[in-house]
Design an enzyme around this catalytic site. Structure first.
Site, PDB file in Angstrom:
ATOM      1  N   GLU A 205      56.636 -73.828 146.077  1.00  0.00           N
ATOM      2  CA  GLU A 205      57.220 -72.641 146.718  1.00  0.00           C
ATOM      3  C   GLU A 205      56.510 -72.279 148.013  1.00  0.00           C
ATOM      4  O   GLU A 205      55.281 -72.308 148.088  1.00  0.00           O
ATOM      5  CB  GLU A 205      57.080 -71.421 145.812  1.00  0.00           C
ATOM      6  CG  GLU A 205      57.741 -71.475 144.489  1.00  0.00           C
ATOM      7  CD  GLU A 205      57.881 -70.073 143.912  1.00  0.00           C
ATOM      8  OE1 GLU A 205      58.273 -69.154 144.657  1.00  0.00           O
ATOM      9  OE2 GLU A 205      57.592 -69.908 142.720  1.00  0.00           O
TER      10      GLU A 205
ATOM     11  N   HIS B 149      61.176 -71.820 143.475  1.00  0.00           N
ATOM     12  CA  HIS B 149      61.259 -70.363 143.485  1.00  0.00           C
ATOM     13  C   HIS B 149      62.116 -69.846 142.322  1.00  0.00           C
ATOM     14  O   HIS B 149      63.259 -70.267 142.143  1.00  0.00           O
ATOM     15  CB  HIS B 149      61.861 -69.915 144.819  1.00  0.00           C
ATOM     16  CG  HIS B 149      61.828 -68.439 145.042  1.00  0.00           C
ATOM     17  ND1 HIS B 149      60.652 -67.742 145.217  1.00  0.00           N
ATOM     18  CD2 HIS B 149      62.824 -67.523 145.123  1.00  0.00           C
ATOM     19  CE1 HIS B 149      60.923 -66.463 145.411  1.00  0.00           C
ATOM     20  NE2 HIS B 149      62.229 -66.305 145.335  1.00  0.00           N
TER      21      HIS B 149
ATOM     22  N   SER C 130      60.721 -62.435 142.917  1.00  0.00           N
ATOM     23  CA  SER C 130      60.880 -62.409 144.364  1.00  0.00           C
ATOM     24  C   SER C 130      60.842 -60.964 144.884  1.00  0.00           C
ATOM     25  O   SER C 130      59.858 -60.253 144.675  1.00  0.00           O
ATOM     26  CB  SER C 130      62.176 -63.133 144.746  1.00  0.00           C
ATOM     27  OG  SER C 130      62.192 -63.469 146.106  1.00  0.00           O
TER      28      SER C 130
END
Length: 305
Positions: free
Chosen positions: A247, A277, A152
């Site tokens: 996602e 995610h 991320s």
């Protein structure tokens, strides 16, 4: 009557549904402190394996944690940056992920607790990343024996570190492993809307809030250090990008892979069906999480060979 055999597809759905239930077992937190506590809680549900050795380390003022699994090589290091939108996440929330990644790659790991927004907006995180990099280099670890990793926002930070090192002519890491990378803070990816209904974690309004906390006023979010999707990627080391099909940040990953390919970078893109995610965080209870780590470990071993 013959008993029905559970297929890999059915098992994957059952296991990811259990993770979805874990994530939704409590109301979604609102404040920064509550969000940080919740991510630490859900990330640390499964503890580190008993055979992993962890050691806190001061990386010239940046808190870090070294880990090593039996049989790992001490002169190779995975430098890992956790996710959390630059506002949450920690060594604790990602400890199981990082330590098992080190086992798969057969190398030491160094996880970094970089400063977080909104208390510490950009570029504090980038300063901590370069400090950790230089700390490793001063320990005698050659650049080509360091792999970068991040999920991320941590994937964003890994890419930005490579961009910064290249800009000043420093040796680059051997490779970068990116899980569900957040590469575009302008939020122009099409899957932010098309995957919104099935993503249990990341939504555009949430990302907007994170970006507002992280990016100071007056800095354009198209800047490559903010959104590495728009960086010149030519000359980057090999990249492994892993992303789930469920996602909202799917297009952040696919567009990065395309941009890297156009720039002649050795890039590998894996899209994992039904995964959410940063799913390898829950590898202890998720076979697809363990398989993703195994693939990442093989990638890093192959590049560093």
């Amino acid at each position: 009557m013959e008993e029905h055999a559970v297929t890999d597809h059915e098992r994957a759905l059952k296991e990811i549904d259990a993770i979805r239930k874990l994530l939704s077992s409590k109301p979604r937190p609102v404040g920064w402190l509550e969000r940080r506590e919740r991510l630490d809680e859900v990330g640390a549900v499964w503890p580190v394996a008993d055979d992993i050795e962890c050691e806190s380390v001061d990386c010239d003022g940046v808190r870090g944690e070294l880990s090593i699994a039996p049989g790992s090589e001490t002169d190779r290091v995975l430098l890992y940056f956790h996710g959390g939108g630059y506002c949450s996440g920690s060594i604790k929330s990602h400890r199981r992920l990082v330590t098992e990644a080190g086992r798969a790659a057969r190398m030491r790991t160094l996880a970094i607790d970089y400063r977080r927004a909104p208390e510490h907006p950009f570029p504090a995180q980038h300063e901590d990343a370069i400090t950790a990099w230089h700390f490793l280099r001063r320990q005698g670890i050659a650049a080509e024996r360091i792999a970068l990793g991040g999920d991320s926002a941590g994937g964003n930070l890994a890419l930005s570190l490579i961009n910064r090192l290249r800009a000043v002519g420093e040796p680059l890491p051997s490779c970068a492993w990116l899980i569900s990378p957040w590469t575009d803070l302008t939020m122009s990816g099409s899957t932010l809307s098309s995957k919104d209904a099935i993503d249990p974690i990341i939504h555009k309004t949430y990302l907007d809030e994170l970006a507002d906390a992280y990016v100071p006023a007056g800095i354009k979010r198209l800047e490559p250090q903010i959104s590495p999707l728009f960086a010149e990627l030519r000359g980057f080391p090999p990249l492994l990008i892993q992303v789930g099909s469920a996602e909202t940040l799917l297009s952040d990953a696919t567009r990065l892979a395309e941009a890297a390919g156009v720039a002649d970078v050795d890039v590998r893109l894996e899209i994992w069906p039904h995964m959410i995610h940063a799913w390898p965080v829950w590898n202890a209870a998720l076979d697809d999480g363990r398989r993703a780590l195994s693939a990442a470990g093989a990638f890093m071993r192959d590049v560093l060979r």
